[in-house]
Scaffold this motif. Structure first.
Motif, PDB file in Angstrom:
ATOM      1  N   ALA A  46       0.816  -1.219   0.000  1.00  0.00           N
ATOM      2  CA  ALA A  46       0.000   0.000   0.000  1.00  0.00           C
ATOM      3  C   ALA A  46       0.846   1.265   0.000  1.00  0.00           C
ATOM      4  CB  ALA A  46      -0.935  -0.001   1.208  1.00  0.00           C
ATOM      5  N   ALA A  47       2.123   1.137   0.346  1.00  0.00           N
ATOM      6  CA  ALA A  47       3.002   2.311   0.398  1.00  0.00           C
ATOM      7  C   ALA A  47       3.622   2.634  -0.958  1.00  0.00           C
ATOM      8  CB  ALA A  47       4.110   2.087   1.430  1.00  0.00           C
ATOM      9  N   ILE A  48       3.471   1.733  -1.932  1.00  0.00           N
ATOM     10  CA  ILE A  48       4.070   1.954  -3.254  1.00  0.00           C
ATOM     11  C   ILE A  48       3.262   3.009  -4.004  1.00  0.00           C
ATOM     12  CG2 ILE A  48       4.680   0.901  -5.468  1.00  0.00           C
ATOM     13  CD1 ILE A  48       4.867  -1.804  -3.932  1.00  0.00           C
ATOM     14  N   GLN A  49       3.925   4.062  -4.432  1.00  0.00           N
ATOM     15  CA  GLN A  49       3.276   5.148  -5.176  1.00  0.00           C
ATOM     16  C   GLN A  49       3.860   5.192  -6.588  1.00  0.00           C
ATOM     17  OE1 GLN A  49       0.815   7.161  -4.156  1.00  0.00           O
ATOM     18  NE2 GLN A  49       0.672   6.431  -2.048  1.00  0.00           N
ATOM     19  N   PHE A  50       3.074   4.791  -7.566  1.00  0.00           N
ATOM     20  CA  PHE A  50       3.548   4.754  -8.942  1.00  0.00           C
ATOM     21  C   PHE A  50       3.624   6.155  -9.552  1.00  0.00           C
ATOM     22  CE2 PHE A  50       1.463   0.418  -8.886  1.00  0.00           C
ATOM     23  CZ  PHE A  50       2.660  -0.289  -8.898  1.00  0.00           C
ATOM     24  N   THR A  51       4.569   6.321 -10.456  1.00  0.00           N
ATOM     25  CA  THR A  51       4.595   7.541 -11.268  1.00  0.00           C
ATOM     26  C   THR A  51       3.645   7.342 -12.449  1.00  0.00           C
ATOM     27  OG1 THR A  51       6.358   6.756 -12.728  1.00  0.00           O
ATOM     28  CG2 THR A  51       7.032   7.876 -10.681  1.00  0.00           C
ATOM     29  N   GLN A  52       3.334   8.421 -13.144  1.00  0.00           N
ATOM     30  CA  GLN A  52       2.487   8.325 -14.326  1.00  0.00           C
ATOM     31  C   GLN A  52       3.142   7.444 -15.379  1.00  0.00           C
ATOM     32  OE1 GLN A  52      -0.568   9.550 -14.097  1.00  0.00           O
ATOM     33  NE2 GLN A  52      -1.056   8.549 -16.039  1.00  0.00           N
ATOM     34  N   GLU A  53       4.448   7.521 -15.473  1.00  0.00           N
ATOM     35  CA  GLU A  53       5.196   6.696 -16.432  1.00  0.00           C
ATOM     36  C   GLU A  53       5.058   5.209 -16.093  1.00  0.00           C
ATOM     37  OE1 GLU A  53       9.763   6.138 -18.170  1.00  0.00           O
ATOM     38  OE2 GLU A  53       9.368   7.520 -16.515  1.00  0.00           O
ATOM     39  N   ASP A  54       5.108   4.886 -14.799  1.00  0.00           N
ATOM     40  CA  ASP A  54       4.913   3.496 -14.362  1.00  0.00           C
ATOM     41  C   ASP A  54       3.552   2.987 -14.819  1.00  0.00           C
ATOM     42  OD1 ASP A  54       7.343   3.590 -12.950  1.00  0.00           O
ATOM     43  OD2 ASP A  54       6.359   4.100 -11.055  1.00  0.00           O
ATOM     44  N   LEU A  55       2.527   3.787 -14.589  1.00  0.00           N
ATOM     45  CA  LEU A  55       1.166   3.370 -14.914  1.00  0.00           C
ATOM     46  C   LEU A  55       0.972   3.205 -16.416  1.00  0.00           C
ATOM     47  CD1 LEU A  55      -0.795   5.588 -12.369  1.00  0.00           C
ATOM     48  CD2 LEU A  55      -0.482   3.101 -12.281  1.00  0.00           C
ATOM     49  N   ILE A  56       1.616   4.053 -17.206  1.00  0.00           N
ATOM     50  CA  ILE A  56       1.543   3.920 -18.664  1.00  0.00           C
ATOM     51  C   ILE A  56       2.172   2.605 -19.097  1.00  0.00           C
ATOM     52  CG2 ILE A  56       2.447   4.851 -20.837  1.00  0.00           C
ATOM     53  CD1 ILE A  56       2.103   7.662 -19.587  1.00  0.00           C
ATOM     54  N   LYS A  57       3.310   2.260 -18.518  1.00  0.00           N
ATOM     55  CA  LYS A  57       3.975   0.989 -18.849  1.00  0.00           C
ATOM     56  C   LYS A  57       3.090  -0.201 -18.502  1.00  0.00           C
ATOM     57  CE  LYS A  57       8.779   2.545 -18.310  1.00  0.00           C
ATOM     58  NZ  LYS A  57      10.007   2.430 -17.476  1.00  0.00           N
ATOM     59  N   LEU A  58       2.444  -0.142 -17.342  1.00  0.00           N
ATOM     60  CA  LEU A  58       1.566  -1.239 -16.938  1.00  0.00           C
ATOM     61  C   LEU A  58       0.336  -1.323 -17.836  1.00  0.00           C
ATOM     62  CD1 LEU A  58       1.895  -0.846 -13.069  1.00  0.00           C
ATOM     63  CD2 LEU A  58       2.577  -2.861 -14.401  1.00  0.00           C
ATOM     64  N   ASP A  59      -0.179  -0.165 -18.247  1.00  0.00           N
ATOM     65  CA  ASP A  59      -1.314  -0.156 -19.187  1.00  0.00           C
ATOM     66  C   ASP A  59      -0.936  -0.760 -20.531  1.00  0.00           C
ATOM     67  OD1 ASP A  59      -3.246   0.889 -17.547  1.00  0.00           O
ATOM     68  OD2 ASP A  59      -2.945   2.964 -18.170  1.00  0.00           O
ATOM     69  N   GLN A  60       0.284  -0.544 -20.953  1.00  0.00           N
ATOM     70  CA  GLN A  60       0.749  -1.108 -22.219  1.00  0.00           C
ATOM     71  C   GLN A  60       0.919  -2.620 -22.117  1.00  0.00           C
ATOM     72  OE1 GLN A  60       4.279   1.283 -22.795  1.00  0.00           O
ATOM     73  NE2 GLN A  60       3.186   2.847 -23.981  1.00  0.00           N
ATOM     74  N   ALA A  61       1.398  -3.083 -20.963  1.00  0.00           N
ATOM     75  CA  ALA A  61       1.604  -4.525 -20.764  1.00  0.00           C
ATOM     76  C   ALA A  61       0.286  -5.250 -20.506  1.00  0.00           C
ATOM     77  CB  ALA A  61       2.571  -4.749 -19.604  1.00  0.00           C
ATOM     78  N   PHE A  62      -0.635  -4.559 -19.812  1.00  0.00           N
ATOM     79  CA  PHE A  62      -1.946  -5.135 -19.469  1.00  0.00           C
ATOM     80  C   PHE A  62      -3.014  -4.123 -19.890  1.00  0.00           C
ATOM     81  CE2 PHE A  62       1.158  -6.937 -16.600  1.00  0.00           C
ATOM     82  CZ  PHE A  62       0.805  -8.269 -16.487  1.00  0.00           C
ATOM     83  N   PRO A  63      -3.348  -4.093 -21.177  1.00  0.00           N
ATOM     84  CA  PRO A  63      -4.209  -3.021 -21.696  1.00  0.00           C
ATOM     85  C   PRO A  63      -5.605  -2.984 -21.080  1.00  0.00           C
ATOM     86  CG  PRO A  63      -3.133  -4.225 -23.486  1.00  0.00           C
ATOM     87  CD  PRO A  63      -2.920  -5.024 -22.237  1.00  0.00           C
ATOM     88  N   LYS A  64      -6.079  -1.769 -20.899  1.00  0.00           N
ATOM     89  CA  LYS A  64      -7.460  -1.555 -20.490  1.00  0.00           C
ATOM     90  C   LYS A  64      -8.373  -1.969 -21.642  1.00  0.00           C
ATOM     91  CE  LYS A  64     -10.517   2.290 -19.229  1.00  0.00           C
ATOM     92  NZ  LYS A  64     -10.568   3.741 -18.929  1.00  0.00           N
ATOM     93  N   PRO A  65      -9.491  -2.629 -21.382  1.00  0.00           N
ATOM     94  CA  PRO A  65     -10.369  -3.064 -22.479  1.00  0.00           C
ATOM     95  C   PRO A  65     -10.979  -1.871 -23.212  1.00  0.00           C
ATOM     96  CG  PRO A  65     -11.435  -3.392 -20.356  1.00  0.00           C
ATOM     97  CD  PRO A  65     -10.024  -3.016 -20.064  1.00  0.00           C
ATOM     98  N   ASN A  66     -11.190  -2.045 -24.499  1.00  0.00           N
ATOM     99  CA  ASN A  66     -11.811  -0.969 -25.290  1.00  0.00           C
ATOM    100  C   ASN A  66     -13.242  -1.314 -25.688  1.00  0.00           C
ATOM    101  OD1 ASN A  66     -11.433  -2.920 -27.232  1.00  0.00           O
ATOM    102  ND2 ASN A  66      -9.799  -1.826 -28.315  1.00  0.00           N
ATOM    103  N   ARG A  67     -13.801  -2.323 -25.040  1.00  0.00           N
ATOM    104  CA  ARG A  67     -15.193  -2.704 -25.282  1.00  0.00           C
ATOM    105  C   ARG A  67     -15.728  -3.396 -24.026  1.00  0.00           C
ATOM    106  NH1 ARG A  67     -15.194  -8.246 -26.347  1.00  0.00           N
ATOM    107  NH2 ARG A  67     -13.139  -9.092 -26.849  1.00  0.00           N
ATOM    108  N   LYS A  68     -17.030  -3.575 -23.979  1.00  0.00           N
ATOM    109  CA  LYS A  68     -17.654  -4.243 -22.849  1.00  0.00           C
ATOM    110  C   LYS A  68     -17.186  -5.686 -22.749  1.00  0.00           C
ATOM    111  CE  LYS A  68     -20.568  -5.299 -19.581  1.00  0.00           C
ATOM    112  NZ  LYS A  68     -20.256  -4.904 -18.193  1.00  0.00           N
ATOM    113  N   MET A  69     -16.780  -6.105 -21.560  1.00  0.00           N
ATOM    114  CA  MET A  69     -16.330  -7.462 -21.318  1.00  0.00           C
ATOM    115  C   MET A  69     -17.274  -8.137 -20.315  1.00  0.00           C
ATOM    116  SD  MET A  69     -13.498  -7.511 -23.101  1.00  0.00           S
ATOM    117  CE  MET A  69     -12.545  -8.901 -22.516  1.00  0.00           C
ATOM    118  N   PRO A  70     -17.469  -9.463 -20.443  1.00  0.00           N
ATOM    119  CA  PRO A  70     -18.271 -10.152 -19.420  1.00  0.00           C
ATOM    120  C   PRO A  70     -17.570 -10.040 -18.065  1.00  0.00           C
ATOM    121  CG  PRO A  70     -17.898 -11.560 -21.345  1.00  0.00           C
ATOM    122  CD  PRO A  70     -17.006 -10.379 -21.493  1.00  0.00           C
ATOM    123  N   LEU A  71     -18.349  -9.966 -17.011  1.00  0.00           N
ATOM    124  CA  LEU A  71     -17.783  -9.855 -15.677  1.00  0.00           C
ATOM    125  C   LEU A  71     -17.098 -11.166 -15.297  1.00  0.00           C
ATOM    126  CD1 LEU A  71     -17.743  -7.885 -13.193  1.00  0.00           C
ATOM    127  CD2 LEU A  71     -19.696  -9.209 -12.322  1.00  0.00           C
TER     128      LEU A  71
END
Length: 296
Positions: A268-293
């Motif tokens: 819980a103490a880990i604070q990501f930079t914006q660059e970190d979050l962009i890298k994680l989004d690239q590795a694990f992309p946010k969906p661009n359409r509705k997905m089943p739960l």
């Protein structure tokens, strides 16, 4: 573990709070109990782990009548003896027990197993055949009686939540508990934004994936490994910190080993930079359409 380290972790967690619709603030990190209370040989270790988590500030404990056929509730009840006033206690009712004729008994049975006179939060475990209006009526009755302080749902998708809020007293729902982690991001498309819009937090179960290929990917992805090196933590701590990156998600990982409890709390103490979050989004992309739960 020395008291100074425990206090430092507790203070760190105290800065990462999530607010419920009624204004109650909770730490972003709680403790799950799925599969606990099933092996008598693990009992002492599981109780110790939960108690350590409470001491570290992970004061929300999530359980269910389904887990170990009540065994997890009994175990949690043992763990919180003498600590009940420090704990935000959550349990869940089976869908087939969620009707007016059964929900009161199901709740009372859970309270007895937990050794308490009230639940801080009572969830419908998943949606069944009983009409939502009937379940809500039962939940509201339990609330008036003081057996529960608030209620919510679990495994509800966006359409279910819309229907819930359009049902009398449905707006009293406090949270929705769903599967959510880096490898399972379907709710990022619509459910998470919907809940943020309605000021209703997500409670994320299995935030480290339950196992198999998804867990292996979280452990071995090059981006996660790189960030783990950067922050001098483990890959799973990076994955958990990602789930906790906003002030709108409460994660409830289960841990039995004391070192895993400690690792979760420290994440819980880990604070990501914006660059970190962009890298994680690239590795694990946010969906661009509705997905089943995703449900497990």
């Amino acid at each position: 573990m020395n008291e100074k380290k425990i206090e430092a972790i507790r203070n760190s967690l105290a800065k990462r709070m999530v607010t419920l619709p009624d204004g109650t603030s909770l730490p972003c990190l709680g403790q799950g109990t799925w599969y606990m209370g099933e092996n008598p040989q693990m009992r002492d270790k599981e109780i110790t782990a939960l108690q350590l988590g409470i001491d570290l500030g992970m004061t929300l404990i999530d359980t269910a009548e389904m887990y170990g056929d009540g065994g997890a509730e009994r175990l949690a009840g043992e763990a919180i003896k003498g600590r009940r006033d420090r704990v935000f206690l959550v349990s869940k009712v089976y869908p087939h027990h969620a009707g007016q004729d059964m929900i009161s008994k199901a709740c009372e049975d859970s309270l007895q197993r937990l050794g308490t006179d009230h639940l801080d939060l009572y969830l419908l475990h998943w949606r069944g055949r009983i009409p939502l209006a009937e379940t809500i009526e039962g939940m509201e009755k339990l609330r008036r009686e003081g057996k529960i302080v608030r209620w919510g749902v679990s495994n509800f998708d966006t359409a279910d939540m819309e229907e819930l809020l359009n049902t009398p007293d449905g707006a009293n729902c406090a949270v929705n508990q769903v599967l959510y982690h880096l490898g399972s991001r379907g709710i990022d498309f619509d459910l998470l934004p919907w809940q943020r819009e309605h000021n209703m937090p997500i409670m994320a179960y299995s935030p480290l994936a339950q196992g198999g290929s998804l867990r292996n990917r979280l452990l071995n992805d090059p981006v996660i490994l790189d960030l783990a090196g950067k922050y001098r933590v483990t890959p799973l701590q990076i994955a958990l910190a990602w789930t906790l990156r906003s002030d709108h998600v409460i994660a409830i990982p289960k841990a039995v080993q004391e070192e895993h409890v400690l690792a979760n709390a420290e994440a819980a103490a880990i604070q990501f930079t914006q660059e970190d979050l962009i890298k994680l989004d690239q590795a694990f992309p946010k969906p661009n359409r509705k997905m089943p739960l995703d449900i497990i």
